[in-house]
Design a protein around this motif. Structure first.
Motif, PDB file in Angstrom:
ATOM      1  N   ARG A 140      -2.610  -2.821  -6.503  1.00 14.83           N
ATOM      2  CA  ARG A 140      -3.102  -4.157  -6.838  1.00 14.83           C
ATOM      3  C   ARG A 140      -4.605  -4.292  -6.614  1.00 14.83           C
ATOM      4  O   ARG A 140      -5.279  -5.091  -7.278  1.00 14.83           O
ATOM      5  CB  ARG A 140      -2.343  -5.203  -6.010  1.00 14.83           C
ATOM      6  CG  ARG A 140      -2.648  -6.642  -6.372  1.00 14.83           C
ATOM      7  CD  ARG A 140      -1.737  -7.597  -5.619  1.00 14.83           C
ATOM      8  NE  ARG A 140      -0.349  -7.441  -6.030  1.00 14.83           N
ATOM      9  CZ  ARG A 140       0.182  -8.035  -7.103  1.00 14.83           C
ATOM     10  NH1 ARG A 140      -0.571  -8.818  -7.871  1.00 14.83           N
ATOM     11  NH2 ARG A 140       1.450  -7.856  -7.405  1.00 14.83           N
ATOM     12  N   GLY A 141      -5.148  -3.507  -5.692  1.00 16.92           N
ATOM     13  CA  GLY A 141      -6.575  -3.576  -5.414  1.00 16.92           C
ATOM     14  C   GLY A 141      -7.441  -3.156  -6.589  1.00 16.92           C
ATOM     15  O   GLY A 141      -8.643  -3.450  -6.624  1.00 16.92           O
ATOM     16  N   LYS A 147     -11.024   0.120 -13.660  1.00 20.86           N
ATOM     17  CA  LYS A 147     -10.121   1.231 -13.369  1.00 20.86           C
ATOM     18  C   LYS A 147      -8.654   0.857 -13.586  1.00 20.86           C
ATOM     19  O   LYS A 147      -7.807   1.719 -13.788  1.00 20.86           O
ATOM     20  CB  LYS A 147     -10.334   1.693 -11.924  1.00 20.86           C
ATOM     21  CG  LYS A 147      -9.759   3.061 -11.616  1.00 20.86           C
ATOM     22  CD  LYS A 147     -10.085   3.497 -10.191  1.00 20.86           C
ATOM     23  CE  LYS A 147      -9.474   4.872  -9.913  1.00 20.86           C
ATOM     24  NZ  LYS A 147      -9.728   5.305  -8.513  1.00 20.86           N
ATOM     25  N   PHE A 148      -8.348  -0.454 -13.539  1.00 23.47           N
ATOM     26  CA  PHE A 148      -6.954  -0.875 -13.702  1.00 23.47           C
ATOM     27  C   PHE A 148      -6.542  -0.686 -15.162  1.00 23.47           C
ATOM     28  O   PHE A 148      -7.148  -1.262 -16.066  1.00 23.47           O
ATOM     29  CB  PHE A 148      -6.778  -2.338 -13.299  1.00 23.47           C
ATOM     30  CG  PHE A 148      -5.334  -2.745 -13.153  1.00 23.47           C
ATOM     31  CD1 PHE A 148      -4.643  -2.489 -11.982  1.00 23.47           C
ATOM     32  CD2 PHE A 148      -4.667  -3.373 -14.199  1.00 23.47           C
ATOM     33  CE1 PHE A 148      -3.310  -2.860 -11.842  1.00 23.47           C
ATOM     34  CE2 PHE A 148      -3.342  -3.744 -14.074  1.00 23.47           C
ATOM     35  CZ  PHE A 148      -2.658  -3.488 -12.888  1.00 23.47           C
ATOM     36  N   VAL A 199       1.743   4.093  -3.795  1.00 28.74           N
ATOM     37  CA  VAL A 199       0.832   3.306  -4.639  1.00 28.74           C
ATOM     38  C   VAL A 199       0.322   2.103  -3.852  1.00 28.74           C
ATOM     39  O   VAL A 199      -0.874   1.778  -3.876  1.00 28.74           O
ATOM     40  CB  VAL A 199       1.541   2.842  -5.933  1.00 28.74           C
ATOM     41  CG1 VAL A 199       0.687   1.810  -6.674  1.00 28.74           C
ATOM     42  CG2 VAL A 199       1.819   4.028  -6.846  1.00 28.74           C
ATOM     43  N   GLY A 200       1.239   1.431  -3.134  1.00 28.20           N
ATOM     44  CA  GLY A 200       0.848   0.267  -2.341  1.00 28.20           C
ATOM     45  C   GLY A 200      -0.186   0.605  -1.280  1.00 28.20           C
ATOM     46  O   GLY A 200      -1.079  -0.202  -0.984  1.00 28.20           O
ATOM     47  N   LYS A 201      -0.088   1.804  -0.714  1.00 30.69           N
ATOM     48  CA  LYS A 201      -1.052   2.254   0.303  1.00 30.69           C
ATOM     49  C   LYS A 201      -2.274   2.912  -0.333  1.00 30.69           C
ATOM     50  O   LYS A 201      -3.174   3.364   0.371  1.00 30.69           O
ATOM     51  CB  LYS A 201      -0.370   3.247   1.247  1.00 30.69           C
ATOM     52  CG  LYS A 201       0.727   2.627   2.098  1.00 30.69           C
ATOM     53  CD  LYS A 201       1.396   3.679   2.979  1.00 30.69           C
ATOM     54  CE  LYS A 201       2.462   3.054   3.862  1.00 30.69           C
ATOM     55  NZ  LYS A 201       3.150   4.074   4.707  1.00 30.69           N
ATOM     56  N   ILE A 224       1.533  -3.535  -4.888  1.00 28.63           N
ATOM     57  CA  ILE A 224       1.710  -2.868  -6.183  1.00 28.63           C
ATOM     58  C   ILE A 224       1.661  -3.916  -7.288  1.00 28.63           C
ATOM     59  O   ILE A 224       1.969  -5.087  -7.060  1.00 28.63           O
ATOM     60  CB  ILE A 224       3.034  -2.072  -6.255  1.00 28.63           C
ATOM     61  CG1 ILE A 224       4.248  -3.002  -6.099  1.00 28.63           C
ATOM     62  CG2 ILE A 224       3.060  -0.976  -5.191  1.00 28.63           C
ATOM     63  CD1 ILE A 224       5.601  -2.299  -6.253  1.00 28.63           C
ATOM     64  N   ALA A 225       1.259  -3.494  -8.480  1.00 28.95           N
ATOM     65  CA  ALA A 225       1.131  -4.440  -9.594  1.00 28.95           C
ATOM     66  C   ALA A 225       1.523  -3.757 -10.901  1.00 28.95           C
ATOM     67  O   ALA A 225       1.252  -2.568 -11.105  1.00 28.95           O
ATOM     68  CB  ALA A 225      -0.298  -4.968  -9.690  1.00 28.95           C
ATOM     69  N   LEU A 226       2.158  -4.525 -11.771  1.00 23.12           N
ATOM     70  CA  LEU A 226       2.547  -4.022 -13.086  1.00 23.12           C
ATOM     71  C   LEU A 226       1.322  -3.905 -13.979  1.00 23.12           C
ATOM     72  O   LEU A 226       0.582  -4.875 -14.161  1.00 23.12           O
ATOM     73  CB  LEU A 226       3.573  -4.968 -13.716  1.00 23.12           C
ATOM     74  CG  LEU A 226       3.899  -4.759 -15.193  1.00 23.12           C
ATOM     75  CD1 LEU A 226       4.519  -3.388 -15.429  1.00 23.12           C
ATOM     76  CD2 LEU A 226       4.836  -5.861 -15.690  1.00 23.12           C
ATOM     77  N   ALA A 227       1.111  -2.711 -14.527  1.00 21.39           N
ATOM     78  CA  ALA A 227       0.003  -2.503 -15.459  1.00 21.39           C
ATOM     79  C   ALA A 227       0.468  -2.764 -16.896  1.00 21.39           C
ATOM     80  O   ALA A 227      -0.032  -3.659 -17.568  1.00 21.39           O
ATOM     81  CB  ALA A 227      -0.550  -1.086 -15.314  1.00 21.39           C
TER      82      ALA A 227
END
Length: 237
Positions: A140-141, A147-148, A199-201, A224-227
């Motif tokens: 999520r960051g 980059k996302f 991914v979260g870390k 975490i986030a949905l791309a």
């Protein structure tokens, strides 16, 4: 005289073969066809249903009230319907579940598997019960930065890891063969849930997971986030 004897013997043997054949045919009684017992007959006889279950929130886990999980509930109800014991062999990853399924004593493998063409060539799937999409899940960051990723082309340069022998690795490999520059690695050590935690870390940038797995794990890994979705709708069985 010799000709007469020869003719008599010939007639005698011809009649003998005819009578023998007729008697043999008359005496033959077709036996009852022996049918090979079906797998269901074997399960009922042994009074045990041997299953491999993927140890995951979407499938099977040990909760505060004992064994839980959607696919566990299905198999538990089925075993109860048959009047047999449910014997569970847990698997940590999809790869391990598929390996364990090769044991001839295993009757059913349940690992929240998507029906893919390559898998349908190797395994007999049961009825489909749910539809999912494969989704790219990132840290999520990375949101708000260039980059996302928003589509497949944006995956270039990102660190991506998925489970070995999963539909996700098949999807990414096919995209790579189609010309997309995707640098991904596979692992047989980590489950999809563990990869989501990584991914979260931000130990890796992204992974791929089914939409139901992402939805279930979002509350555990809020970073975490949905791309985007990377596949069409697929059947789980």
């Amino acid at each position: 005289m010799n000709k007469f004897l020869y003719t008599s013997f010939a007639i005698f043997f011809a009649l003998s073969f005819f009578v023998f054949g007729w008697l043999s045919h008359s005496a033959y009684m077709p036996g009852k066809r022996i049918e090979k017992p079906s797998l269901l007959d074997k399960i009922k006889k042994e009074k045990k249903l041997n299953v491999v279950l993927l140890n995951a929130p979407s499938t099977y886990y040990i909760g505060s009230e004992g064994p839980q999980g959607f696919e566990y509930d299905l198999l538990h109800s089925y075993a109860k319907h048959l009047g047999v014991e449910l014997s569970i062999t847990p698997a940590h990853t999809v790869k391990e579940a598929l390996e364990l399924s090769k044991n001839p004593n295993i009757h059913i493998t349940s690992a929240s598997l998507a029906k893919t063409p390559s898998r349908e060539k190797l395994y007999h799937f049961g009825p489909s019960y749910f539809e999912v999409q494969e989704q790219v899940i990132c840290n999520r960051g990375m949101l708000g930065s260039s980059k996302f990723p928003r589509d497949v082309e944006d995956l270039e340069g990102l660190s991506i890891m998925v489970g070995d022998d999963t539909s996700y690795s098949e999807t990414l490999q096919k995209l790579k063969e189609d010309g997309f520059d995707i640098n991904f690695t596979t692992s047989s050590d980590y489950s999809t849930e563990e990869l989501l935690e990584m991914v979260g870390k931000h130990q890796i940038d992204c992974t791929v997971a089914d939409s139901n797995i992402y939805a279930l794990n979002l509350k555990f890994f809020p970073e975490i986030a949905l791309a985007f979705s990377i596949s069409g709708r697929e059947q789980l069985a």
